[in-house]
Design a protein around this motif. Structure first.
Motif, short mmCIF file in Angstrom:
data_model
loop_
_atom_site.label_atom_id
_atom_site.label_comp_id
_atom_site.label_asym_id
_atom_site.label_seq_id
_atom_site.Cartn_x
_atom_site.Cartn_y
_atom_site.Cartn_z
N HIS A 167 0.83 -1.21 0.00
CA HIS A 167 0.00 0.00 0.00
C HIS A 167 0.86 1.25 0.00
O HIS A 167 0.34 2.36 0.15
N PRO A 169 2.74 4.13 -1.63
CA PRO A 169 2.75 4.76 -2.96
C PRO A 169 4.14 4.84 -3.58
O PRO A 169 4.27 4.89 -4.80
N ASP A 172 3.96 0.96 -4.86
CA ASP A 172 2.88 0.44 -5.72
C ASP A 172 2.62 1.30 -6.95
O ASP A 172 2.29 0.77 -8.02
N VAL A 173 2.79 2.63 -6.84
CA VAL A 173 2.56 3.47 -8.02
C VAL A 173 3.58 3.18 -9.13
O VAL A 173 3.19 2.94 -10.27
N THR A 195 -8.50 2.96 -0.51
CA THR A 195 -7.07 2.98 -0.80
C THR A 195 -6.82 3.05 -2.30
O THR A 195 -5.96 3.80 -2.77
N HIS A 196 -7.61 2.27 -3.05
CA HIS A 196 -7.40 2.26 -4.50
C HIS A 196 -7.84 3.58 -5.14
O HIS A 196 -7.22 4.03 -6.11
N ARG A 199 -5.02 5.76 -4.74
CA ARG A 199 -3.96 5.31 -5.64
C ARG A 199 -4.21 5.78 -7.07
O ARG A 199 -3.29 6.18 -7.79
N ARG A 202 -3.01 9.23 -7.69
CA ARG A 202 -1.56 9.29 -7.87
C ARG A 202 -1.15 8.74 -9.24
O ARG A 202 -0.21 9.24 -9.86
#
Length: 266
Positions: A167, A169, A172-173, A195-196, A199, A202
């Motif tokens: 989780h 960023p 995961d980004v 959370t998504h 995301r 971002r």
């Protein structure tokens, strides 16, 4: 110049997809052609046009992981049967790259191995990304997403999977950003709907949107009420299978509300 059998051996040893085409009837019986996914060839079946047509077909057979006999005219003509060519595909096991050395990772790695995946676990935190924690993985990498995709991105195809379980960023980004730039067949991302949603904001800031966003299975897994790491691993692997075979299944991505709901009353 590298010979035909050396080219075939090197590809198999390094786990690169490769096909071997052999004339088994008609034409120049016994002639061989090694074909790689990009269409590069070594050897000849006896005629340039036959080589061209067979190499094209071999790339298709290799992508599907199929082995079999195809028939051609002496110069590769379609709908003729003068020349029979046996195309043998040497396809390495599909890759499952799991980002994030978290509680769910070990269960997913075990399930991935059960399905025949070559499993790679990656996390930039050396204290968590250890072979001791993930002995079932084929490789554990202490690495950032760019390093992982630099090593494996060109190999990812429709039978492979990228599962992003972190989780953070910072991790995961860029992992999503690099994953959508490959031909990988499945991209799953863990996290709640909230959370998504964050995301996605971002991701749009780094120009990941539209069709790239549509490729993401997030929240990850099928909507089967899974809670434990093992149950979640089953739901993720089932989603990977459904995605690969084109079967409709109730993905969490396509629902709404909390992804963890209380069990139904008896």
């Amino acid at each position: 110049m590298v010979g035909l059998y050396e080219r075939l051996r090197d590809a198999i040893v390094s786990e690169r997809p490769v096909a071997l085409a052999t004339v088994i009837e008609g034409g120049k019986t016994g002639a061989k052609l090694v074909v790689e996914p990009g269409g590069e060839t070594t050897g000849t079946l006896g005629h340039p046009e036959l080589d061209r047509i067979v190499s094209r077909d071999a790339v298709g057979e290799l992508a599907a992981g199929r082995t079999g006999v195809r028939h051609y005219g002496p110069e590769g003509q379609a709908r003729e049967t003068d020349v029979s060519v046996f195309i043998e595909s040497f396809a390495p096991p599909p890759l499952m790259i799991v980002f994030g050395a978290v509680d769910f990772t070990a269960a997913l790695a075990r399930a991935g191995k059960l399905l025949g995946f070559n499993v790679i676990v990656a996390d930039a935190r050396s204290v968590f990304a250890t072979v001791k924690r993930f002995p079932m993985a084929d490789r554990v990498m202490v690495a950032w997403p760019d390093e992982v995709f630099d090593a494996y991105g060109d190999r990812l195809g429709p039978h492979d999977a990228v599962c992003i379980l972190t989780h953070d960023p910072k991790f995961d980004v860029p992992a999503v950003q690099r994953a959508v730039a490959t031909g990988v067949g499945y991209i799953g991302v863990m996290g709640s709907r909230r959370t998504h949603a964050t995301r996605l904001e971002r991701l749009r800031e780094v120009a990941v949107d539209g069709k790239d966003i549509d490729r993401l299975m997030a929240p990850i897994g099928l909507d089967i009420g899974s809670r434990t790491p093992e149950e979640t691993a089953v739901s993720v692997c089932a989603e990977i299978i459904a995605n690969r075979t084109g079967h409709a299944a109730p993905s969490l991505r396509d629902g709404d509300g909390p992804i963890h709901r209380p069990p139904a009353a008896g």
